[in-house]
Design a protein around this motif. Structure first.
Motif, PDB file in Angstrom:
ATOM      1  N   UNK A 209       8.165  -0.855  -8.275  1.00 49.92           N
ATOM      2  CA  UNK A 209       8.570  -2.044  -8.900  1.00 49.92           C
ATOM      3  C   UNK A 209       7.887  -3.337  -8.055  1.00 49.92           C
ATOM      4  N   UNK A 210       7.287  -4.208  -8.386  1.00 51.74           N
ATOM      5  CA  UNK A 210       6.938  -5.514  -7.830  1.00 51.74           C
ATOM      6  C   UNK A 210       7.615  -6.799  -8.859  1.00 51.74           C
TER       7      UNK A 210
ATOM      8  N   UNK B  39       0.903  -1.217  -0.211  1.00 55.16           N
ATOM      9  CA  UNK B  39       0.087  -0.225   0.073  1.00 55.16           C
ATOM     10  C   UNK B  39       1.025   1.184  -0.005  1.00 55.16           C
ATOM     11  N   UNK B  40       1.689   1.444   0.765  1.00 49.30           N
ATOM     12  CA  UNK B  40       2.702   2.576   0.565  1.00 49.30           C
ATOM     13  C   UNK B  40       3.438   3.038  -0.631  1.00 49.30           C
TER      14      UNK B  40
ATOM     15  N   UNK C 105       0.316  -9.355  -9.066  1.00 46.67           N
ATOM     16  CA  UNK C 105      -0.568  -9.237 -10.039  1.00 46.67           C
ATOM     17  C   UNK C 105      -1.948  -8.401  -9.560  1.00 46.67           C
ATOM     18  N   UNK C 106      -2.397  -8.698  -8.574  1.00 48.00           N
ATOM     19  CA  UNK C 106      -3.561  -7.735  -7.908  1.00 48.00           C
ATOM     20  C   UNK C 106      -3.239  -6.423  -7.738  1.00 48.00           C
ATOM     21  N   UNK C 107      -2.154  -6.267  -7.193  1.00 46.60           N
ATOM     22  CA  UNK C 107      -1.681  -4.577  -6.899  1.00 46.60           C
ATOM     23  C   UNK C 107      -1.247  -3.988  -8.360  1.00 46.60           C
TER      24      UNK C 107
ATOM     25  N   UNK D  86       2.288   1.040 -10.092  1.00 50.04           N
ATOM     26  CA  UNK D  86       2.862  -0.037  -9.596  1.00 50.04           C
ATOM     27  C   UNK D  86       2.887  -1.208 -10.772  1.00 50.04           C
ATOM     28  N   UNK D  87       4.196  -1.509 -11.024  1.00 48.76           N
ATOM     29  CA  UNK D  87       4.592  -2.273 -12.328  1.00 48.76           C
ATOM     30  C   UNK D  87       5.100  -3.630 -11.644  1.00 48.76           C
TER      31      UNK D  87
END
Length: 326
Positions: free
Chosen positions: A199-200, A156-157, A239-241, A162-163
């Motif tokens: 980045x994720x 969340x922060x 994937x959800x975020x 968000x990639x």
């Protein structure tokens, strides 16, 4: 006088236990169970003495290492080469009672199956063949929401966009050598920085160690999360975020999962390729789902891919039709 409800269906989801293989059988089984009361049981198939590498017709059942025993299920859904010797015998073993489904292309004669669910890009045809775009998966809006809930404190922060970057690896058709990993790392870093987002990053078991090291080192300075392989796995939460997904071109499963989100899917080029994967990615582009990664994060929309649900509806229609005609 009230009519008693029929008992829940028994569905076996059969695979060799590898995550990407099991997800196809289990995903289709769960989709059927969402439409009709059913008990889904996971079954894993292993073959002794290395005989699982032989053609299915040559593998003796005595080499089976697993709990594949009667009573047989109402519906058998199997994925992968290891399951074929059993799938091809299941109708005979059950006296025709078990409805036999195989995902992927089982190759060879299809007469032993009630339904085959291959990817469209395999170009398999037949009266018992129901091709889908991509591969069956376990993703639903509820699953994505549930998985995200477990990681919200960390995600969340992070700034938008968000990639999510999902990296596969070496396969028969593709590879991720150090020079290609380095080029990808530079392009991804530039795109995330230009977007002002975060980045994720998630790897798979097939990601070469050197490529993983290069990407993690080059991208560690960006805002975000790089999964370090320690459980729990945040793959579905990523994937959800995500506001957009970057996925390497080597995996039908990874691209199908990304397409189930309805988020823009950017495809990362690797070394190698094949005609089948070229057809698959062309179909994703034609549906407005994916585009080749051009070094920047783009935005577009499309209906989330729901091929697993479409296959489940067809499976039940064929199952019911066979019962009525029996």
């Amino acid at each position: 006088m009230a009519t008693a409800s029929p008992p829940p269906l028994t569905i076996w989801a059969v695979s060799d236990g590898r995550a990407g293989i099991e997800a196809q059988a289990l995903g289709l089984a769960e989709a059927v169970a969402r439409r009709r009361p059913a008990t889904v049981v996971r079954k894993h198939v292993r073959w002794k003495w290395g005989l699982g590498r032989l053609p299915a017709r040559l593998i003796p059942i005595a080499a089976l290492d697993g709990d594949i025993l009667p009573p047989w299920p109402d519906i058998w859904i199997a994925t992968g080469r290891a399951t074929l010797p059993l799938s091809r015998r299941m109708r005979a073993w059950s006296g025709g009672r078990t409805f036999v489904v195989q995902t992927q292309d089982p190759r060879g004669d299809l007469a032993a199956f009630d339904m085959v669910v291959p990817p469209e890009h395999d170009e398999r045809q037949g009266p018992n063949v129901f091709p889908i775009l991509g591969a069956p998966n376990r993703l639903t809006p509820q699953k994505l929401a549930d998985e995200l809930g477990a990681f919200r404190a960390a995600i969340d922060p992070l700034p938008h966009p968000r990639i999510a970057v999902i990296v596969g690896g070496k396969s028969r058709a593709h590879d991720l050598p150090p020079d290609r990993a380095g080029a990808l790392a530079r392009d991804i870093a530039d795109a995330v920085e230009a977007s002002g987002g975060s980045l994720l990053l998630s790897f798979t078991r097939r990601t070469p160690a050197e490529a993983r090291k290069i990407l993690a080192e080059a991208l560690k300075g960006l805002p975000g999360i790089i999964w370090d392989d320690r459980p729990p796995n945040p793959y579905f939460a990523f994937l959800a975020a995500a506001d957009a997904v970057l996925v390497t071109e080597d995996s039908t499963n990874l691209a199908t999962d990304a397409a189930a989100t309805g988020k823009p899917v950017h495809v990362l080029a690797m070394a190698g390729g094949s005609g089948k994967f070229a057809r698959f990615h062309a179909a994703l582009r034609a549906r407005g789902i994916a585009r080749p990664f051009q070094g920047r994060i783009e935005t577009w929309s499309y209906p989330p891919l729901a091929e697993t649900d479409r296959a489940a509806a067809e499976l039940l229609a064929r199952y019911d039709a066979r019962r009525i005609s029996a």
